[in-house]
Design a protein around this motif. Structure first.
Motif, PDB file in Angstrom:
ATOM      1  N   UNK A  48       3.348 -10.501   3.629  1.00 51.31           N
ATOM      2  CA  UNK A  48       2.501 -11.528   3.080  1.00 51.31           C
ATOM      3  C   UNK A  48       1.116 -11.138   3.002  1.00 51.31           C
ATOM      4  N   UNK A  49       0.511 -10.163   3.805  1.00 53.58           N
ATOM      5  CA  UNK A  49      -0.683  -9.570   3.676  1.00 53.58           C
ATOM      6  C   UNK A  49      -0.884  -8.550   2.696  1.00 53.58           C
ATOM      7  N   UNK A  50       0.081  -7.906   2.041  1.00 48.30           N
ATOM      8  CA  UNK A  50       0.244  -6.483   1.815  1.00 48.30           C
ATOM      9  C   UNK A  50      -0.518  -6.503   0.268  1.00 48.30           C
ATOM     10  N   UNK A  51      -0.617  -7.528  -0.454  1.00 53.52           N
ATOM     11  CA  UNK A  51      -1.333  -7.580  -1.811  1.00 53.52           C
ATOM     12  C   UNK A  51      -2.813  -7.571  -1.579  1.00 53.52           C
ATOM     13  N   UNK A  52      -3.368  -8.302  -0.392  1.00 54.24           N
ATOM     14  CA  UNK A  52      -4.697  -8.349  -0.190  1.00 54.24           C
ATOM     15  C   UNK A  52      -5.303  -7.137   0.426  1.00 54.24           C
ATOM     16  N   UNK A  53      -4.341  -6.564   1.273  1.00 55.10           N
ATOM     17  CA  UNK A  53      -4.601  -5.198   1.781  1.00 55.10           C
ATOM     18  C   UNK A  53      -4.941  -4.091   0.682  1.00 55.10           C
ATOM     19  N   UNK A  54      -3.986  -4.040  -0.204  1.00 55.94           N
ATOM     20  CA  UNK A  54      -4.262  -2.914  -0.979  1.00 55.94           C
ATOM     21  C   UNK A  54      -5.012  -3.135  -2.076  1.00 55.94           C
ATOM     22  N   UNK A  55      -5.300  -4.550  -2.074  1.00 61.63           N
ATOM     23  CA  UNK A  55      -6.550  -4.802  -3.296  1.00 61.63           C
ATOM     24  C   UNK A  55      -7.685  -4.684  -2.763  1.00 61.63           C
ATOM     25  N   UNK A  56      -7.927  -4.571  -1.416  1.00 59.84           N
ATOM     26  CA  UNK A  56      -9.228  -4.251  -0.756  1.00 59.84           C
ATOM     27  C   UNK A  56      -9.504  -2.673  -0.717  1.00 59.84           C
ATOM     28  N   UNK A  57      -8.262  -2.032  -0.569  1.00 58.46           N
ATOM     29  CA  UNK A  57      -8.476  -0.621  -0.938  1.00 58.46           C
ATOM     30  C   UNK A  57      -8.910  -0.097  -2.086  1.00 58.46           C
ATOM     31  N   UNK A  58      -8.349  -0.721  -3.245  1.00 57.78           N
ATOM     32  CA  UNK A  58      -8.663  -0.468  -4.311  1.00 57.78           C
ATOM     33  C   UNK A  58     -10.260  -0.777  -4.461  1.00 57.78           C
ATOM     34  N   UNK A  59     -10.655  -1.908  -4.194  1.00 54.19           N
ATOM     35  CA  UNK A  59     -12.126  -2.334  -4.101  1.00 54.19           C
ATOM     36  C   UNK A  59     -12.995  -1.144  -3.466  1.00 54.19           C
ATOM     37  N   UNK A  60     -12.547  -0.759  -2.146  1.00 58.72           N
ATOM     38  CA  UNK A  60     -13.482   0.129  -1.619  1.00 58.72           C
ATOM     39  C   UNK A  60     -13.453   1.606  -2.374  1.00 58.72           C
ATOM     40  N   UNK A  61     -12.262   2.017  -2.779  1.00 61.43           N
ATOM     41  CA  UNK A  61     -12.338   3.254  -3.553  1.00 61.43           C
ATOM     42  C   UNK A  61     -12.995   3.098  -4.760  1.00 61.43           C
ATOM     43  N   UNK A  62     -13.132   2.014  -5.431  1.00 60.54           N
ATOM     44  CA  UNK A  62     -13.915   1.852  -6.806  1.00 60.54           C
ATOM     45  C   UNK A  62     -15.280   1.848  -6.449  1.00 60.54           C
ATOM     46  N   UNK A  63     -15.681   1.219  -5.248  1.00 60.03           N
ATOM     47  CA  UNK A  63     -16.956   1.067  -5.163  1.00 60.03           C
ATOM     48  C   UNK A  63     -17.615   2.400  -4.556  1.00 60.03           C
ATOM     49  N   UNK A  64     -16.958   3.117  -4.033  1.00 59.66           N
ATOM     50  CA  UNK A  64     -17.433   4.652  -3.512  1.00 59.66           C
ATOM     51  C   UNK A  64     -16.811   5.751  -4.314  1.00 59.66           C
ATOM     52  N   UNK A  65     -16.400   5.362  -5.389  1.00 56.67           N
ATOM     53  CA  UNK A  65     -16.089   6.407  -6.458  1.00 56.67           C
ATOM     54  C   UNK A  65     -15.237   7.416  -5.784  1.00 56.67           C
ATOM     55  N   UNK A  66     -14.205   6.862  -5.012  1.00 55.37           N
ATOM     56  CA  UNK A  66     -13.199   7.595  -4.282  1.00 55.37           C
ATOM     57  C   UNK A  66     -11.888   7.877  -5.306  1.00 55.37           C
ATOM     58  N   UNK A  67     -11.033   8.770  -5.061  1.00 54.49           N
ATOM     59  CA  UNK A  67      -9.733   8.836  -5.839  1.00 54.49           C
ATOM     60  C   UNK A  67      -8.586   8.369  -5.156  1.00 54.49           C
ATOM     61  N   UNK A  68      -7.384   8.429  -5.714  1.00 49.63           N
ATOM     62  CA  UNK A  68      -6.176   8.108  -5.210  1.00 49.63           C
ATOM     63  C   UNK A  68      -5.225   9.281  -5.635  1.00 49.63           C
ATOM     64  N   UNK A  69      -4.327   9.577  -4.667  1.00 47.19           N
ATOM     65  CA  UNK A  69      -2.965  10.568  -5.196  1.00 47.19           C
ATOM     66  C   UNK A  69      -2.191   9.888  -5.834  1.00 47.19           C
ATOM     67  N   UNK A  70      -1.246  10.476  -6.571  1.00 52.87           N
ATOM     68  CA  UNK A  70      -0.264   9.918  -7.480  1.00 52.87           C
ATOM     69  C   UNK A  70       0.613   8.967  -6.668  1.00 52.87           C
ATOM     70  N   UNK A  71       0.929   9.444  -5.178  1.00 52.21           N
ATOM     71  CA  UNK A  71       1.872   8.618  -4.345  1.00 52.21           C
ATOM     72  C   UNK A  71       1.253   7.357  -4.129  1.00 52.21           C
ATOM     73  N   UNK A  72      -0.081   7.499  -3.682  1.00 49.89           N
ATOM     74  CA  UNK A  72      -0.876   6.422  -3.413  1.00 49.89           C
ATOM     75  C   UNK A  72      -0.912   5.370  -4.470  1.00 49.89           C
ATOM     76  N   UNK A  73      -1.307   5.998  -5.728  1.00 49.07           N
ATOM     77  CA  UNK A  73      -1.469   5.043  -6.987  1.00 49.07           C
ATOM     78  C   UNK A  73      -0.193   4.410  -7.240  1.00 49.07           C
ATOM     79  N   UNK A  74       1.055   4.807  -6.870  1.00 45.71           N
ATOM     80  CA  UNK A  74       2.544   4.480  -7.443  1.00 45.71           C
ATOM     81  C   UNK A  74       2.794   3.425  -6.356  1.00 45.71           C
TER      82      UNK A  74
END
Length: 309
Positions: free
Chosen positions: A205-231
């Motif tokens: 039930x919390x997974x959507x909020x969790x990954x959304x927060x990860x995206x927000x942090x990576x966007x804010x600090x100009x970090x990247x994701x791996x292909x597996x992580x993105x998918x």
């Protein structure tokens, strides 16, 4: 020799089936999914049909596609000290970050008046990772029941752009409320430095909020994701395409700093190719795709652009 002709009964039956299907479509109904034997087929896990409405702006799903997709850089040079002292008072409110997050995430808190009510002595956590209620009590053997998780682990951040950030920005990343959640201690320890491709909260039930927060942090600090992580993130958000991108936090402007190729086209290759697939797997970068840091045609035995599969 005369060509074979279907029996009239078969043609008539087929006509009835077609008529029923057309009638159902005209009425706005979907016929039940059946296999060739007439048994109903479970389509709940089928992929979404093309032509669905795009995700709305301001959602985590839209923000995900703004993140660079690259291979994981080596962990060389990483230490917790690269992100400054643990739980620094970056907001200058007189309280350290750990107690700030405990005060934010716990209910029924009791604080120590001798510390200007900074230190949280006890409280109750509705743990987002497990869905359990946890009683917190400060003490040498009890404090670890509730830990403060870096949603984007600092080691993961280091391998995906934080090496290019300056010391102050990394200190902010380590203490940014956007990147911090109070969580069940053992569950947080089990996460380690995993990204979304290797670890998600047990509570679905919390997974959507969790990954959304990860995206927000990576966007804010100009970090990247791996292909597996993105998918992996995309799979979670496909079930909640309107999940909003969390806002707030204390990130300074770091646009472009976390992605060295944004300013130096050759910088993406600074890592050099991995010598062996074992090295790529140890760095969490496998499989390595053509264009990723670390890719080498010598590791790509079948020449399909994906090495160390």
């Amino acid at each position: 020799m005369r060509p074979s002709v279907a029996p009239r009964g078969g043609v008539a039956a087929l006509g009835v089936v077609v008529a029923l299907l057309l009638g159902g479509c005209a009425a706005g109904l979907e016929p039940a999914a059946t296999d060739l034997g007439g048994a109903e087929v479970d389509t709940s896990a089928a992929p979404a049909l093309t032509g669905t409405a795009p995700a709305a702006s301001g959602t985590a799903l839209v923000a995900l596609d703004t993140l660079p997709v690259k291979g994981r850089a080596p962990k060389t040079g990483y230490s917790r000290d690269q992100f400054g002292p643990a739980w620094a008072d970056v907001d200058h409110n007189g309280c350290d970050t750990r107690n700030d997050i405990l005060a934010r995430d716990l209910s029924r808190t009791v604080t120590d008046p001798k510390t200007h009510d900074c230190i949280v002595l006890s409280g109750v956590l509705d743990d987002p990772y497990t869905g359990r209620s946890i009683d917190f009590r400060r003490g040498q053997t009890t404090s670890t029941a509730v830990q403060i998780d870096h949603v984007v682990a600092l080691s993961d951040a280091w391998q995906k752009g934080a090496q290019q950030l300056d010391d102050e920005v990394r200190r902010r990343l380590a203490n940014d409320p956007l990147n911090l959640l109070a969580a069940d201690g053992p569950t947080n320890a089990g996460k380690g430095d995993g990204d979304a491709a290797t670890w998600l909260p047990p509570s679905k039930a919390f997974r959507c909020q969790y990954v959304a927060r990860q995206v927000a942090v990576k966007q804010a600090y100009a970090l990247w994701v791996t292909r597996g992580e993105h998918d992996a993130i995309a799979r979670v958000l496909s079930g909640c395409p309107d999940e909003p991108l969390p806002s707030g936090g204390s990130a300074p402007s770091v646009e472009g700093k976390g992605d060295p190729s944004a300013t130096d086209p050759s910088a993406a290759d600074e890592q050099g190719p991995f010598a062996r697939c074992a090295d790529a797997r140890a760095a969490g970068a496998a499989p390595v795709r053509r264009g990723d840091p670390g890719y080498s045609s010598q590791l790509d035995g079948d020449g399909d652009g994906v090495a160390c599969e």
